[in-house]
Design a protein around this motif. Structure first.
Motif, PDB file in Angstrom:
ATOM      1  N   ALA A  12       0.790  -1.119   0.120  1.00 54.68           N
ATOM      2  CA  ALA A  12       0.065   0.088  -0.083  1.00 54.68           C
ATOM      3  C   ALA A  12       0.834   1.319  -0.099  1.00 54.68           C
ATOM      4  CB  ALA A  12      -0.949  -0.131   1.254  1.00 54.68           C
ATOM      5  N   ASP A  13       1.880   0.998   0.816  1.00 58.01           N
ATOM      6  CA  ASP A  13       2.725   2.597   0.814  1.00 58.01           C
ATOM      7  C   ASP A  13       3.400   2.829  -0.570  1.00 58.01           C
ATOM      8  OD1 ASP A  13       4.390  -0.097   1.618  1.00 58.01           O
ATOM      9  OD2 ASP A  13       5.932   1.436   1.365  1.00 58.01           O
ATOM     10  N   GLU A  14       3.706   1.750  -1.266  1.00 53.42           N
ATOM     11  CA  GLU A  14       4.434   1.909  -2.660  1.00 53.42           C
ATOM     12  C   GLU A  14       3.311   2.368  -3.613  1.00 53.42           C
ATOM     13  OE1 GLU A  14       7.841  -1.798  -3.224  1.00 53.42           O
ATOM     14  OE2 GLU A  14       5.663  -2.252  -3.184  1.00 53.42           O
ATOM     15  N   LEU A  15       2.069   1.801  -3.413  1.00 56.94           N
ATOM     16  CA  LEU A  15       1.049   2.644  -4.080  1.00 56.94           C
ATOM     17  C   LEU A  15       0.754   3.898  -4.100  1.00 56.94           C
ATOM     18  CD1 LEU A  15      -1.203  -0.706  -4.366  1.00 56.94           C
ATOM     19  CD2 LEU A  15      -0.669   0.390  -6.429  1.00 56.94           C
ATOM     20  N   ASP A  16       0.717   4.268  -2.715  1.00 58.86           N
ATOM     21  CA  ASP A  16       0.353   5.597  -2.303  1.00 58.86           C
ATOM     22  C   ASP A  16       1.463   6.484  -2.837  1.00 58.86           C
ATOM     23  OD1 ASP A  16      -1.559   5.011  -0.889  1.00 58.86           O
ATOM     24  OD2 ASP A  16      -0.511   4.935   0.960  1.00 58.86           O
ATOM     25  N   ALA A  17       2.733   6.171  -2.666  1.00 60.43           N
ATOM     26  CA  ALA A  17       3.726   6.823  -3.263  1.00 60.43           C
ATOM     27  C   ALA A  17       3.792   7.160  -4.934  1.00 60.43           C
ATOM     28  CB  ALA A  17       5.292   6.443  -2.884  1.00 60.43           C
ATOM     29  N   ALA A  18       3.521   6.068  -5.517  1.00 63.45           N
ATOM     30  CA  ALA A  18       3.499   5.834  -6.964  1.00 63.45           C
ATOM     31  C   ALA A  18       2.583   6.931  -7.499  1.00 63.45           C
ATOM     32  CB  ALA A  18       3.315   4.575  -7.434  1.00 63.45           C
ATOM     33  N   PHE A  19       1.302   6.816  -6.970  1.00 60.97           N
ATOM     34  CA  PHE A  19       0.351   7.593  -7.092  1.00 60.97           C
ATOM     35  C   PHE A  19       0.318   9.134  -7.042  1.00 60.97           C
ATOM     36  CE2 PHE A  19      -3.764   9.851  -5.978  1.00 60.97           C
ATOM     37  CZ  PHE A  19      -4.754   9.421  -6.945  1.00 60.97           C
ATOM     38  N   GLN A  20       1.012   9.436  -5.817  1.00 64.32           N
ATOM     39  CA  GLN A  20       1.370  10.794  -5.421  1.00 64.32           C
ATOM     40  C   GLN A  20       2.281  11.331  -6.607  1.00 64.32           C
ATOM     41  OE1 GLN A  20       0.233  12.982  -3.412  1.00 64.32           O
ATOM     42  NE2 GLN A  20      -1.105  11.440  -2.565  1.00 64.32           N
ATOM     43  N   GLU A  21       3.177  10.426  -7.039  1.00 73.33           N
ATOM     44  CA  GLU A  21       4.131  11.012  -8.195  1.00 73.33           C
ATOM     45  C   GLU A  21       3.474  11.117  -9.449  1.00 73.33           C
ATOM     46  OE1 GLU A  21       7.661   8.526  -8.058  1.00 73.33           O
ATOM     47  OE2 GLU A  21       7.559   8.620 -10.283  1.00 73.33           O
ATOM     48  N   CYS A  22       2.513   9.993  -9.753  1.00 69.25           N
ATOM     49  CA  CYS A  22       2.092  10.279 -10.885  1.00 69.25           C
ATOM     50  C   CYS A  22       0.628   9.474 -10.856  1.00 69.25           C
ATOM     51  CB  CYS A  22       2.918   9.436 -12.155  1.00 69.25           C
ATOM     52  SG  CYS A  22       2.478   9.512 -13.762  1.00 69.25           S
TER      53      CYS A  22
END
Ligand SMILES: [Zn+2]
Length: 291
Positions: A12-22
């Motif tokens: 989930a933390d990876e998805l959150d970060a990837a979403f924030q970035e793009c």
């Protein structure tokens, strides 16, 4: 370290970060379908997933789990399959167009509700439904804040001399998923066929061509994603996640009544013979009229 972009393998933390970035999501589609004995059945979905993953790794975004069910087995598709596949077990994962498009309405709803700004649907399986997908995109867009783009091979890149399971498509899979092409499985030159829908020029396949073309597909997908993000930021659309009930109403009132006009809902194209009654493809060939 290779960046993970495959939704189903991310935390989930990876998805959150990837979403924030793009905030771009790629939706890859395909199916299992004969493409000659040298190609694994999942050709179209495997390719779509591979291109999307590379676009996301290089340019940002998240790749949704691939969807391996797609339009086939009826109408034009059955008439095409009769001479090219014949009576071999086709190992198809086919659904009718109305079910496929209905499903897509919910996939888009779910991505929009999560807040993605750009939804890029790419189907490695091409055919008459490719034109229908553009129509579906236009019908759905007014209901969603996320900017939509639905593409197939033919609408992403013009590939001259493209034959199903031939010298262009085979290298595309070969370069994307090397374990999924086996040229030792080519039929003997004097075997009269049909050859599981292999392209007539498949023996000329060159893996390096696949690498070149994949790079072009990846650039085309990434450029489209960028365009969608820019459109979103320019338009600043109001976002209100739709309920299942509202999504169903869009399907029932705006899309289902138009299914009869869709290119994938025709019995045959001009000059195409229907599969004869003794063909396995006759069974599901006739396209039903939806009322
Ligand atoms: Zn294909």
């Amino acid at each position: 370290m290779r960046r993970e972009v495959r939704w189903e393998r991310m935390f989930a933390d990876e998805l959150d970060a990837a979403f924030q970035e793009c905030p771009v999501v790629y939706l890859p589609y395909g199916l299992c379908e004969p493409h000659g004995p040298q190609n694994a059945l999942g050709m179209d979905g495997l390719r779509a997933h591979a291109y999307a993953c590379r676009a996301a790794r290089e340019h940002g975004g998240i790749v949704a789990p691939p969807f391996f069910w797609n339009v086939h087995e009826l109408g034009i598709y059955a008439a095409w399959a009769h001479p090219l596949i014949g009576e071999a077990t086709p190992w198809l994962t086919a659904v009718p167009p109305w079910l496929f498009f209905h499903e897509i309405c919910y996939h888009v709803r779910s991505m929009d509700a999560l807040g993605f700004k750009a939804i890029l649907l790419f189907s490695g399986h091409d055919g008459p439904h490719g034109r229908d997908l553009k129509r579906l995109e236009n019908l759905l867009q007014p209901h969603f804040a996320a900017r939509l783009c639905f593409l197939t091979d033919a609408s992403a890149l013009r590939l001259e001399g493209f034959h199903h399971g031939g010298k262009i498509e085979t290298p595309l899979l070969w370069a994307a998923e090397p374990d999924c092409v086996d040229t030792s499985r080519f039929p003997a030159p004097d075997d009269p066929g049909p050859h599981f829908a292999m392209g007539p020029d498949a023996r000329e396949a060159d893996r390096r061509l696949g690498e070149e073309l994949i790079a072009r597909f990846v650039s085309a997908l990434a450029a489209k994603a960028k365009e969608l993000l820019e459109a979103y930021d320019r338009l600043r659309p109001q976002r209100r996640p739709l309920t299942f009930e509202e999504t169903e109403r869009i399907w029932q009132e705006e899309i289902r009544p138009r299914m009869g006009e869709m290119a994938s809902m025709c019995d045959t194209r001009p000059g195409q013979a229907p599969p004869p009654p003794e063909s396995r493809w006759h069974h599901n060939w006739k396209v039903p009229k939806l009322d």
